[in-house]
Enzyme design. Structure first.
Site, PDB file in Angstrom:
ATOM      1  N   LEU A 156      13.900 -18.254 -26.600  1.00 31.78           N
ATOM      2  CA  LEU A 156      13.753 -19.308 -25.589  1.00 31.78           C
ATOM      3  C   LEU A 156      13.942 -18.765 -24.170  1.00 31.78           C
ATOM      4  CD1 LEU A 156      15.451 -22.368 -27.375  1.00 31.78           C
ATOM      5  CD2 LEU A 156      13.050 -21.659 -27.405  1.00 31.78           C
ATOM      6  N   ALA A 200       6.472 -12.287 -29.806  1.00 27.76           N
ATOM      7  CA  ALA A 200       7.632 -12.218 -28.897  1.00 27.76           C
ATOM      8  C   ALA A 200       7.602 -10.916 -28.110  1.00 27.76           C
ATOM      9  CB  ALA A 200       8.914 -12.288 -29.722  1.00 27.76           C
ATOM     10  N   THR A 216      -3.187  -6.024 -26.504  1.00 28.52           N
ATOM     11  CA  THR A 216      -3.693  -6.379 -25.167  1.00 28.52           C
ATOM     12  C   THR A 216      -4.878  -5.531 -24.707  1.00 28.52           C
ATOM     13  OG1 THR A 216      -3.076  -6.442 -22.824  1.00 28.52           O
ATOM     14  CG2 THR A 216      -1.969  -4.800 -24.165  1.00 28.52           C
ATOM     15  N   TYR A 228       3.514  -2.304 -19.550  1.00 25.50           N
ATOM     16  CA  TYR A 228       3.264  -3.371 -20.536  1.00 25.50           C
ATOM     17  C   TYR A 228       2.245  -2.897 -21.581  1.00 25.50           C
ATOM     18  CZ  TYR A 228       0.932  -7.399 -22.529  1.00 25.50           C
ATOM     19  OH  TYR A 228       0.344  -8.263 -23.410  1.00 25.50           O
ATOM     20  N   HIS A 250       0.129 -16.347 -14.153  1.00 25.31           N
ATOM     21  CA  HIS A 250      -1.247 -16.210 -14.649  1.00 25.31           C
ATOM     22  C   HIS A 250      -2.221 -17.061 -13.849  1.00 25.31           C
ATOM     23  CE1 HIS A 250      -0.119 -13.612 -17.863  1.00 25.31           C
ATOM     24  NE2 HIS A 250       0.853 -14.446 -18.199  1.00 25.31           N
ATOM     25  N   ILE A 257      -5.475 -14.571  -4.184  1.00 24.02           N
ATOM     26  CA  ILE A 257      -6.268 -13.727  -5.090  1.00 24.02           C
ATOM     27  C   ILE A 257      -5.896 -12.279  -4.811  1.00 24.02           C
ATOM     28  CG2 ILE A 257      -8.594 -12.930  -5.654  1.00 24.02           C
ATOM     29  CD1 ILE A 257      -9.596 -15.741  -5.224  1.00 24.02           C
ATOM     30  N   ARG A 308     -12.549 -10.791 -15.438  1.00 24.66           N
ATOM     31  CA  ARG A 308     -11.811 -10.910 -16.689  1.00 24.66           C
ATOM     32  C   ARG A 308     -12.619 -11.732 -17.691  1.00 24.66           C
ATOM     33  NH1 ARG A 308      -9.577  -7.454 -14.692  1.00 24.66           N
ATOM     34  NH2 ARG A 308      -7.379  -7.114 -14.246  1.00 24.66           N
ATOM     35  N   ASP A 363      -3.650  -3.640 -12.274  1.00 30.30           N
ATOM     36  CA  ASP A 363      -4.828  -4.449 -12.628  1.00 30.30           C
ATOM     37  C   ASP A 363      -6.097  -3.597 -12.652  1.00 30.30           C
ATOM     38  OD1 ASP A 363      -4.080  -7.073 -13.068  1.00 30.30           O
ATOM     39  OD2 ASP A 363      -4.253  -7.661 -10.955  1.00 30.30           O
TER      40      ASP A 363
END
Ligand code: UDP
Length: 327
Positions: free
Chosen positions: A33, A75, A118, A142, A188, A206, A220, A283
């Site tokens: 949580l 998770a 991902t 990530y 996001h 942006i 994307r 990115d």
């Protein structure tokens, strides 16, 4: 099947849990949580509050709930931008959580594992759309953390026979009437655009207007979260038949960040003020998936492939739940 859904109080995990239940499976959710919401966990699922970084919590989970046929592992810390500022949150915590889960999974005889992976594995693709066998160049800590987990699964299959599917999603988006995307703070694009449309934020920034794309903003490939959920269920059900697999998941169409804003203006009928700011580190300019492999092997067919449909579903949820899961 009896399925453990880690992160089942989060955006994608809770919607997958609901779809698993609707398909007749039994679901146990574990979630700390931290980002998830208790109210997002479907009422038909058993819920355990616990953190995968804590081996005692996992041991308790497997004491209470036995004989899982499979695990769907959502998770995770999931923010590209944050991972460029706090790399260890990703390179340590995501790995420790995944390793703990895998240790207990094989010790408890679990034989099937679906990893939420991902598109951030593909920072420098040689071909677009990106095929699952594209060379891996993680774009951020990530992405690297998900790649490590994919490699752990490779060894867990070789050593313990665990069958797995890695689902590399491009940009999960859209909501269902009952569940939606609610992070605090929100990072996001589509939920931020919804907040601007609702007047909760003054404007969108942006990140970058000088990318080598048609309007200078990043491209994307958005995929509806219900189509993602369907892919997870198909992948789980096919593991015994097909063996371990890696699939890319998207619609094969890229949209620039500006096109997202224009579509959202059309769908919502609201104005969405924006400014162009600096690039966000980590990115890539363009990410578009080739999902041919999963279409062909599993018969996966997206039901909501159009950006309009995705944004309409997000608008429906956000306008009905302007504070998300907060009462
Ligand atoms: N983005 C943006 N402004 C924001 C949030 C996101 O311009 O406030 C951009 C981001 O740089 C990327 C795209 O929107 O080009 C999608 O980002 P998001 O964080 O939604 O998903 P990601 O691609 O990181 O999975």
């Amino acid at each position: 099947m009896k399925v453990l859904v880690t992160g089942g109080a989060g955006y994608i995990g809770s919607i997958c849990a609901a779809e698993l239940l609707a398909a007749g499976h039994e679901v146990v959710v574990i979630d700390n949580l931290y980002q998830g919401h208790r109210a997002a966990v479907p009422s038909g699922a058993a819920f355990v509050e616990g953190d995968l970084r804590d081996t005692d919590a996992i041991a308790r989970l497997f004491d209470q709930h036995r004989d899982f046929d499979g695990i769907m592992h959502f998770a995770s810390f999931t923010l590209v931008g944050e991972s460029m500022q706090q790399p260890l949150k990703y390179l340590r915590d995501n790995l420790v959580a995944g390793a703990n889960l895998l240790e207990h999974a094989v010790a408890n005889g679990v034989r099937r594992f679906i990893l939420s992976s991902t598109a951030n594995l593909f920072d420098d693709p040689e071909k677009m759309p990106i095929e699952p066998d594209e060379r891996i160049v993680p774009g951020s800590p990530y992405g690297e953390s998900k790649y490590f987990l994919e490699r752990m699964l490779y060894w867990f299959e070789r050593i313990y026979g665990l069958k797995y599917a890695c689902l590399r999603y491009f940009n999960a988006a859209g909501d269902t009437p009952d569940r939606g995307e609610h992070h605090e703070p929100e990072y996001h694009l589509i939920p931020i655009v919804m907040q601007v449309a609702l007047g909760q934020r003054e404007k969108l920034t942006i990140f970058g207007g000088d990318y080598p794309t048609k309007d200078g903003t990043c491209v994307r490939d958005y995929i509806h979260v219900l189509d993602l959920a369907q892919a997870h269920i198909l992948a789980l059900e096919a593991l015994d038949r097909l063996g371990s697999r890696k699939y890319n998941l998207g619609n094969g169409n890229g949209f620039t960040n500006l096109e997202v804003v224009q579509t959202a203006q059309r769908v919502t009928g609201r104005s969405i003020p924006y400014e162009i700011g600096p690039r966000r580190p980590g990115d890539p300019a363009v990410l578009i998936a080739s999902a041919e492999a999963i279409r062909h092997e599993l018969g996966w067919q997206p039901r909501f492939p159009e950006l309009e449909q995705i944004i309409s579903s997000a608008w429906e949820w956000h306008s009905r739940h302007p504070n998300g899961y907060t009462e």
